[in-house]
Design a protein around this motif. Structure first.
Motif, PDB file in Angstrom:
ATOM      1  N   GLU A   1     -13.144   9.088  -2.949  1.00  0.00           N
ATOM      2  CA  GLU A   1     -12.892   7.941  -3.507  1.00  0.00           C
ATOM      3  C   GLU A   1     -11.518   7.553  -3.016  1.00  0.00           C
ATOM      4  N   ILE A   2     -11.394   6.269  -2.509  1.00  0.00           N
ATOM      5  CA  ILE A   2     -10.227   5.617  -2.059  1.00  0.00           C
ATOM      6  C   ILE A   2      -9.664   5.180  -3.267  1.00  0.00           C
ATOM      7  N   ILE A   3      -8.428   5.576  -3.548  1.00  0.00           N
ATOM      8  CA  ILE A   3      -7.718   4.998  -4.570  1.00  0.00           C
ATOM      9  C   ILE A   3      -6.486   4.141  -4.639  1.00  0.00           C
ATOM     10  N   ALA A   4      -6.049   4.009  -2.924  1.00  0.00           N
ATOM     11  CA  ALA A   4      -4.948   3.051  -2.803  1.00  0.00           C
ATOM     12  C   ALA A   4      -4.895   2.951  -1.198  1.00  0.00           C
ATOM     13  N   ALA A   5      -4.523   1.732  -0.945  1.00  0.00           N
ATOM     14  CA  ALA A   5      -3.991   1.269   0.505  1.00  0.00           C
ATOM     15  C   ALA A   5      -2.587   1.309   0.598  1.00  0.00           C
ATOM     16  N   ILE A   6      -1.937   1.929   1.358  1.00  0.00           N
ATOM     17  CA  ILE A   6      -0.448   1.753   1.698  1.00  0.00           C
ATOM     18  C   ILE A   6       0.039   1.486   3.020  1.00  0.00           C
ATOM     19  N   PRO A   7      -0.045   0.157   3.196  1.00  0.00           N
ATOM     20  CA  PRO A   7       0.351  -0.406   4.499  1.00  0.00           C
ATOM     21  C   PRO A   7       1.969  -0.091   4.988  1.00  0.00           C
ATOM     22  N   GLU A   8       2.582  -0.165   4.065  1.00  0.00           N
ATOM     23  CA  GLU A   8       4.131  -0.158   4.505  1.00  0.00           C
ATOM     24  C   GLU A   8       4.585   1.161   4.995  1.00  0.00           C
ATOM     25  N   ARG A   9       5.162   1.136   6.339  1.00  0.00           N
ATOM     26  CA  ARG A   9       5.567   2.430   6.938  1.00  0.00           C
ATOM     27  C   ARG A   9       6.420   3.308   6.404  1.00  0.00           C
ATOM     28  N   PRO A  10       7.480   2.485   5.472  1.00  0.00           N
ATOM     29  CA  PRO A  10       8.428   3.414   4.801  1.00  0.00           C
ATOM     30  C   PRO A  10       7.938   4.206   3.575  1.00  0.00           C
TER      31      PRO A  10
END
Length: 52
Positions: free
Chosen positions: A13-22
């Motif tokens: 289950e995908i719970i989040a997408a985090i595109p910010e590299r830091p």
């Protein structure tokens, strides 16, 4: 949803997408993983065998 590789048949289950590299770097460091991406390699040329 597909099964995860280590889930013993449980569903992924995908719970989040985090595109910010830091932020990704901080999460990986917290988990004891290397936050640096793997080095880039040259692209294969057309017709090049996958085994080389």
């Amino acid at each position: 949803m597909p099964h995860g590789p280590d889930c013993d048949g449980g569903e992924l289950e995908i719970i989040a997408a985090i595109p910010e590299r830091p932020v990704i770097g901080e999460i990986l460091s917290h988990l004891g993983l290397d936050p640096r991406p793997p080095p880039r390699r040259r692209a294969r040329e057309a017709g090049q065998d996958l085994a080389t």
